[in-house]
Design an enzyme around this catalytic site. Structure first.
Site, PDB file in Angstrom:
ATOM      1  N   ASN B 394      36.205  39.031  37.468  1.00  0.00           N
ATOM      2  CA  ASN B 394      35.864  39.383  36.337  1.00  0.00           C
ATOM      3  C   ASN B 394      36.153  38.498  34.949  1.00  0.00           C
ATOM      4  OD1 ASN B 394      34.635  41.161  33.704  1.00  0.00           O
ATOM      5  ND2 ASN B 394      36.758  43.060  34.575  1.00  0.00           N
ATOM      6  N   ASP B 395      37.536  37.910  34.322  1.00  0.00           N
ATOM      7  CA  ASP B 395      38.030  37.423  33.551  1.00  0.00           C
ATOM      8  C   ASP B 395      36.915  36.342  33.296  1.00  0.00           C
ATOM      9  OD1 ASP B 395      38.430  39.710  32.152  1.00  0.00           O
ATOM     10  OD2 ASP B 395      40.755  39.217  32.776  1.00  0.00           O
TER      11      ASP B 395
END
Lengths: 102, 465
Positions: B394-395
């Site tokens: 994600n990040d």
């Protein structure tokens, strides 16, 4: 004037840090996990100190406070040595190249 | 009985073998041989120790029994442990090195004659300093690793635990460690030795609790480094070259890994160590909560997109490890390859919970390592790829890191996933990642969200291909 042996050990230490620095930068990032497990295993060479402590008792009293700590440290380090090298072996065995014809 | 000089030579040889063991890891081909050299070095060091003591009394039997017990436990763990649990295992192993260092230091403190360091109450000053450093660092490594282990295992919450006055307290303890070491050296009091150990255990615990789950790669690397310095400290006490060399190698290795991990997150080492990443950034996620349109799809849509692609880049993250989706992923890729689609994998330096975590999982699933690329190697390829398949990451894909100077992850190197023609994002919900910030990628035109368990979704896509 004689040089204190400590200075020699310090020299080994400092030079080893540099060796470690250059050797570890050349480790490919995909092998960073095996690197950690193998460094774990080799740092357990501390077992040599544990063995010295464990064998320090005389034959009348194998167990004294010092040697008991030695024995325990032997087991702890042995877990790491066997566990560390074997799990590294297991991981490295999985890194395979692409098969040529498929 | 081996002479002291001869055994020193052998210890040197085993130190050199350890260097070669690490050197071997520069490529997968030489790595297995490297590991073998490491084992050889260890065998030499242990054998030489036995020979140089030359005491083959009943004590030896006891030593061998303890060695065997530890060895069996270690071997058992090594064969049983699933690859997804590697971070926990490594953290656990670090704690053992730390504790072993503490025990050896205690043994040496109680019985200095055995090590040739003087007599109880009258230990050589240099040895006592080295011993204290080894013991203190070992104790910090031990308790710190235990916390890291509990956090990784999920027994303890991965969120940072912070309280008021934390940093002053830690600083106070660190200063008192130095003072107590000084007093210990001048008085040789055993009470001070125990106090030193106790507060070192305490500070190890306090140093790690404020660090969040996503920062674990840094923590593990840092503890790796500590375990090395502890070993080196003991090595000085024992005047043992193998131990000094190894300690220095492991210490610098862990330090370099910490540096690489910090760079991967664009954060300074102190910023990570002082902790509280997730805790401080919650406001950032709260302000951007207006509803934005999201395109979501199912396995069928995903399979359609991929079938029509000519190249696919896979971006795995921690979520893949949690869902154990690596094998399912490999099967999907096999199917894609049969359709003449080019597939490669892109690994962010901090993907997963420890350095190289994703690479090991992919290797376990029989993904050839020459299809797996690091961030710098592959980042330019996203622009030419048809589909990016983000699974459990994600990040590390968040374009905000490049565009928004206000964002807490601004400046972090990210994978340029958004440059792909289309992005498939496997995720269970829209919730933000560990950094607590929304991912702009979710709302892009060319992004298709696949809300499902990573493993199940991957299997479904394979069926639809």
């Amino acid at each position: 004037m004689e040089i204190d042996p400590f200075i020699f050990r310090l020299s080994i230490f400092i030079l080893s840090i540099f060796i470690g620095y250059y050797v570890v930068w050349s480790v490919t990032p995909s092998l960073h996990t095996p690197l950690m497990s193998v460094t774990n295993a080799i740092s357990s060479v501390i077992i040599v100190g544990a063995i010295i402590a464990g064998l320090a008792g005389n034959s009348d009293s194998i167990f004294n406070t010092s040697s008991i700590f030695g024995f325990l440290a032997i087991s702890l380090a042995a877990i790491n040595i066997f566990g560390g090298f074997l799990v590294t072996q297991r991981m490295l065995a999985m890194y395979k190249k692409k098969k040529k014809d498929k | 009985m081996l002479s002291a000089n001869l055994s020193a030579i052998f210890y040197l040889i085993s130190g050199v073998l350890f260097i070669l063991a690490l050197r071997g890891l520069s490529s997968p081909e030489t790595s297995r041989q490297g590991n073998f050299l490491g084992i050889l070095g260890m065998i030499i060091a242990v054998t030489v120790t036995f020979l140089s003591i030359g005491n083959f009394s009943t004590g030896l039997v006891v030593v061998l029994i303890f060695l065997l017990i530890g060895g069996l436990i270690g071997a058992f763990i090594a064969y049983k442990i699933p690859m997804t649990a590697m971070p926990e295992l490594v953290a656990g192993f670090h704690s053992l090195v730390g504790l072993a260092a503490v025990f050896v230091a205690i043994a040496a403190f109680l019985n200095p004659e055995a090590f040739g360091l003087g007599s109880p109450g009258n230990i050589k000053l240099g040895s006592l300093i080295e011993m204290s450093i080894g013991a203190a660092v070992g104790a910090i490594t031990f308790s710190g690793s235990i916390i890291a282990f509990l956090k990784l295992q999920g027994i303890m919450s991965g969120s940072p635990i912070t309280f008021k006055g934390q940093h002053p307290l830690n600083a106070l303890i660190l200063i008192s460690i130095i003072i107590i070491t000084y007093l210990l050296c001048s008085t040789q009091s055993s009470n001070l030795f125990w106090i030193l150990l106790a507060i070192s255990f305490l500070i190890g615990f306090l140093l790690i609790i404020p660090i969040g789950g996503a920062d674990m790669p840094v923590v593990i690397s840092m503890l790796n480094s500590y375990s090395g310095w502890a070993a080196a400290g003991i090595g000085f006490t024992l005047e043992n070259t193998a131990l000094i060399i190894t300690g220095a190698l492991v210490g610098s290795s862990g330090a370099i890994l910490s540096y690489i991990m910090c760079k991967g997150m664009n954060r300074s080492f102190f910023n990570v160590i002082l902790g509280g990443f997730g805790a401080t950034e919650q406001s950032a996620s709260a302000q951007n909560k207006e509803q934005k349109p999201v395109k979501s799809g199912n396995a069928d849509d995903a399979a359609f997109l991929m079938k029509n692609a000519s190249s696919v880049i896979i971006v795995p993250g921690y979520g893949m490890a949690v869902a154990q989706a690596q094998h399912a992923l490999r099967e999907m890729v096999d199917t894609l390859k049969k359709n003449d689609i080019k597939v490669s994998y892109a690994i962010h330096p901090v993907a997963g919970r420890m350095p190289g975590h994703m690479n090991v999982l992919l290797a376990e699933a029989n993904v050839p390592y020459d299809e797996v690329f690091e961030l710098e190697e592959i980042n330019n390829d996203f622009a030419n790829a048809d589909v990016a398949f983000v699974i459990g990451a994600n990040d590390v894909t968040n374009p905000v890191a490049k565009t928004d100077p206000q964002s807490p992850i601004y400046g972090m190197p990210v994978l340029d996933v958004e440059k792909c023609k289309s992005v498939l994002f496997v995720k269970r919900s829209l919730s933000p990642g560990y950094a607590g910030i929304d991912n702009d990628l979710f709302y892009k035109e060319n992004t298709l969200m696949l809300f499902a368990d990573a493993k199940k979704m991957t299997e479904d896509i394979t069926k639809n291909l």
